[in-house]
Scaffold this motif. Structure first.
Motif, short mmCIF file in Angstrom:
data_model
loop_
_atom_site.label_atom_id
_atom_site.label_comp_id
_atom_site.label_asym_id
_atom_site.label_seq_id
_atom_site.Cartn_x
_atom_site.Cartn_y
_atom_site.Cartn_z
N PHE A 358 0.93 -1.35 -0.05
CA PHE A 358 -0.01 0.08 -0.07
C PHE A 358 0.86 1.35 0.02
O PHE A 358 0.54 2.12 -0.96
CB PHE A 358 -0.92 -0.07 1.33
N VAL A 359 1.84 1.25 0.76
CA VAL A 359 2.75 2.47 0.79
C VAL A 359 3.78 2.38 -0.32
O VAL A 359 3.89 3.56 -0.99
CB VAL A 359 3.68 2.26 2.04
N SER A 360 4.28 1.38 -0.84
CA SER A 360 5.50 1.22 -1.70
C SER A 360 4.70 1.56 -3.15
O SER A 360 5.15 2.43 -3.93
CB SER A 360 5.92 0.03 -1.79
N SER A 361 3.77 0.91 -3.59
CA SER A 361 2.91 1.05 -4.65
C SER A 361 2.67 2.50 -5.30
O SER A 361 2.93 3.19 -6.01
CB SER A 361 1.95 0.04 -5.19
N LEU A 362 1.87 3.06 -4.20
CA LEU A 362 1.21 4.50 -4.12
C LEU A 362 2.30 5.61 -3.97
O LEU A 362 2.53 6.38 -4.94
CB LEU A 362 0.17 4.58 -3.17
N SER A 363 3.27 5.29 -3.08
CA SER A 363 4.52 6.24 -3.20
C SER A 363 5.34 6.26 -4.58
O SER A 363 5.85 7.35 -5.04
CB SER A 363 5.58 5.84 -1.96
N ASP A 364 5.45 5.12 -5.02
CA ASP A 364 6.46 5.00 -6.34
C ASP A 364 5.52 5.77 -7.47
O ASP A 364 6.29 6.37 -8.20
CB ASP A 364 6.29 3.43 -6.80
N ASP A 365 4.28 5.41 -7.58
CA ASP A 365 3.65 6.36 -8.47
C ASP A 365 3.48 7.95 -8.55
O ASP A 365 3.76 8.52 -9.34
CB ASP A 365 2.06 5.84 -8.71
N ILE A 366 3.73 8.18 -7.22
CA ILE A 366 3.69 9.55 -6.62
C ILE A 366 4.86 10.31 -7.08
O ILE A 366 5.22 11.37 -7.78
CB ILE A 366 3.19 9.86 -5.31
N ILE A 367 6.03 9.59 -6.76
CA ILE A 367 7.25 9.90 -7.07
C ILE A 367 7.58 10.04 -8.36
O ILE A 367 8.22 10.98 -9.01
CB ILE A 367 8.38 9.06 -6.14
N ASN A 368 7.28 9.03 -9.20
CA ASN A 368 7.33 9.06 -10.72
C ASN A 368 6.54 10.12 -11.17
O ASN A 368 6.87 10.73 -12.48
CB ASN A 368 6.81 7.93 -11.36
N ALA A 369 5.68 10.62 -10.53
CA ALA A 369 4.71 12.09 -11.07
C ALA A 369 5.52 13.29 -10.86
O ALA A 369 4.95 14.30 -11.51
CB ALA A 369 3.33 11.91 -10.35
N VAL A 370 6.54 13.26 -10.20
CA VAL A 370 7.24 14.66 -9.88
C VAL A 370 7.97 14.78 -11.39
O VAL A 370 8.46 14.25 -12.07
CB VAL A 370 8.16 14.36 -8.86
N PRO A 371 7.84 16.12 -11.73
CA PRO A 371 8.40 16.54 -12.83
C PRO A 371 9.77 16.35 -12.89
O PRO A 371 10.50 16.68 -12.13
CB PRO A 371 7.92 17.86 -12.97
N GLN A 372 10.19 15.68 -14.29
CA GLN A 372 11.77 15.67 -14.45
C GLN A 372 12.37 16.78 -14.64
O GLN A 372 13.24 17.03 -14.04
CB GLN A 372 11.83 14.77 -15.80
N SER A 373 11.87 17.97 -14.66
CA SER A 373 12.52 19.08 -14.72
C SER A 373 12.94 19.61 -13.33
O SER A 373 14.08 20.07 -13.22
CB SER A 373 11.50 20.42 -15.29
N LEU A 374 12.12 19.15 -12.25
CA LEU A 374 12.90 19.38 -11.10
C LEU A 374 14.00 18.73 -10.85
O LEU A 374 15.06 19.31 -10.08
CB LEU A 374 11.87 19.13 -9.92
N ARG A 375 14.11 17.39 -11.28
CA ARG A 375 15.25 16.65 -11.11
C ARG A 375 16.50 17.10 -11.79
O ARG A 375 17.54 17.48 -11.19
CB ARG A 375 15.16 15.28 -11.35
#
Length: 492
Positions: A358-375
């Protein structure tokens, strides 16, 4: 007609209506679809909806209302003086329903014929002899008034089922006929169908809200009845949970609330770090090959039934912890902290394992949704990948991560089977994670198991516990919403 076959007939009429409406529309345009106002499929859908919707809505309402009406009518025929002392009408009606559903009508009629010949002067032993065969069938003694009420219950159910079949079929045929008469090439079928579909969508969107309101109201009314029989001060501020169904129960929710929060906290301490670290690795460091293999494998944990986790806690984790922290000098660590395999730690660890996806799957999707431009901007300024994750990616994804943790916390608070098999059933205050405890959900199941009397505080307390659990979960949602709004302002 049984309900299953009635639904089959209605679906068949719906399919026939679709075909006939489409065919009639084409015939009215001499087979040229261009002369129709709408596409032929809309004319068929209009007839199908006119057949199915009124009949199926009536069927659902009837199935919900008929048992309540029959039960109220039958219960009114049972004299109050015939109800045994310390027994509510609800328990009597439970016997009536079992008798009505479990015995053949011919048996009921035959036994009733015999019981009608019994006079008021007949000894109780003679009555039991007459009703002996029915008592064997139910596993208990059957009283004459219960037998008569069961026969009335079956008769009313049969009449109601017949009336339901006739009404639903008549509504379907009326809808079929009226919609067919309107099916001409000038009929605006598309407009009618789209309005009908829009109404269905609005109804579907409203069901969640209406269901929530219904659940809250049902618990609220029973909770009010509970506080009419038991002191609210003992429920909210007492320190003992000891139901005994003898009128001197101590029904405080605080020991249960402590066990719920304690076990959930241990579960989150296991699930949040592991799940969050797994999400960071899968989204920021793992190759596509590893990610495509590891993420589905990790999410399998979410599909395992909770009873399996309960067995895992009872047969594997509990004995392992007992071997490590118990058994005195014979144990691995030479400790004597645990006295049994069931404990708060056992349930918390296993529940934490269950919550990892529940934590890993949702957190993974949320982290991937962070714009690549910020990285890219962080890396371009000279930050290392780890610094980028800590100072850019995680703060940007924090609102979503909080939502994932909240989902895991709500799942932990509502878990039952793992607690039953891994934590024990003792309601008490203790900070020792190696002792047995219990939770609110476990006690709700316990209080509502068996032939329940919904006139006693020992049963009604389950609704008060359920409402308290709902308020607790609502509070978590409000807190998470506050956190999400506070941090989202920095990145909008």
């Amino acid at each position: 007609m049984p309900t299953f076959w009635l639904v089959v007939v209605l679906l068949a009429l719906t399919a026939l209506g679709f075909w006939f409406g489409r065919r009639r529309a084409l015939n009215s345009a001499q087979g040229n679809p261009r002369e129709l106002h709408s596409l032929p499929v809309y004319y068929g859908a209009n007839v199908a909806m006119s057949v199915a919707i009124p009949a199926l809505i009536t069927l659902m309402i009837w199935l919900l209302a008929q048992p309540l009406l029959i039960e109220n009518r039958v219960s009114a025929t049972i004299p109050a003086e015939l109800i045994p002392e310390n027994t509510s009408i609800g328990l009597v009606m439970s016997d009536v329903r079992r008798l009505a559903e479990g015995l053949d009508e011919a048996v009921l009629q035959g036994v009733m014929t015999k019981s009608q010949s019994i006079t008021l002067n007949t000894e109780a032993s003679d009555i039991r002899a007459v009703l002996g065969t029915v008592g064997v069938a139910l596993g208990s003694e059957v009283r004459p008034e219960v037998l008569e009420a069961a026969q009335s219950y079956r008769r009313l159910s049969s009449v109601g089922s017949t009336a339901m079949t006739l009404v639903c079929l008549v509504l379907a045929l009326i809808g079929f006929g009226l919609s067919t008469l309107r099916t001409t090439k000038e009929f605006r079928a598309r407009n009618v169908v789209e309005r009908g579909v829009l109404a269905l969508l609005i109804l579907a969107a409203s069901l969640a809200i209406l269901t929530t309101v219904g659940i809250v109201l049902s618990m609220l009314f029973e909770t009010i009845n509970f506080f009419g029989l038991h002191a609210w001060s003992d429920f909210f501020f007492g320190s003992t949970w000891a139901p005994n169904f003898r009128g001197d129960s101590e029904l405080s929710m605080l020991p249960l609330l402590w066990g719920t929060l304690y076990i959930s906290a241990i579960a989150l301490m296991v699930a949040v770090p592991i799940g969050l670290f797994a999400a960071i690795y899968l989204s920021e460091y793992a190759s596509s090959t590893v990610r495509s293999f590891a993420k589905p494998l990790l999410e399998i944990l979410a599909g395992i039934p909770t009873i399996v986790y309960g067995l895992f806690a009872l047969l594997t984790v509990g004995p392992l912890l007992l071997k490590l922290f118990g058994q005195g000098e014979d144990g691995v660590l030479g400790l004597s902290w645990m006295t049994g395999a069931t404990s708060v730690l056992t349930a918390g660890v296993v529940m934490g394992i269950m919550l990892i996806p529940f934590v890993s799957s949702l957190s993974d999707d949320i982290i991937n949704a962070v714009p690549q431009s910020l990285r890219d901007g962080s890396l371009g300024l000279g930050a290392t990948p780890s610094e980028t994750i800590r100072q850019v990616v995680l703060p940007a994804a924090l609102p979503g991560i909080v939502g994932a943790i909240l989902l895991a916390a709500s799942r932990a608070i509502g878990e039952t089977m793992i607690v039953v098999m891994g934590a024990g059933a003792i309601a008490k205050f203790s900070a020792n994670p190696f002792e047995s405890m219990t939770t609110i959900t476990t006690r709700v199941v316990s209080q509502l198991t068996g032939d329940t009397d919904f006139a006693s505080p020992e049963t009604l307390v389950a609704f008060a516990l359920g409402l308290s659990l709902f308020v607790l979960t609502l509070g978590l949602n409000v807190l998470a919403l506050y956190i999400v709004r506070k941090y989202r302002e920095q990145y909008d």
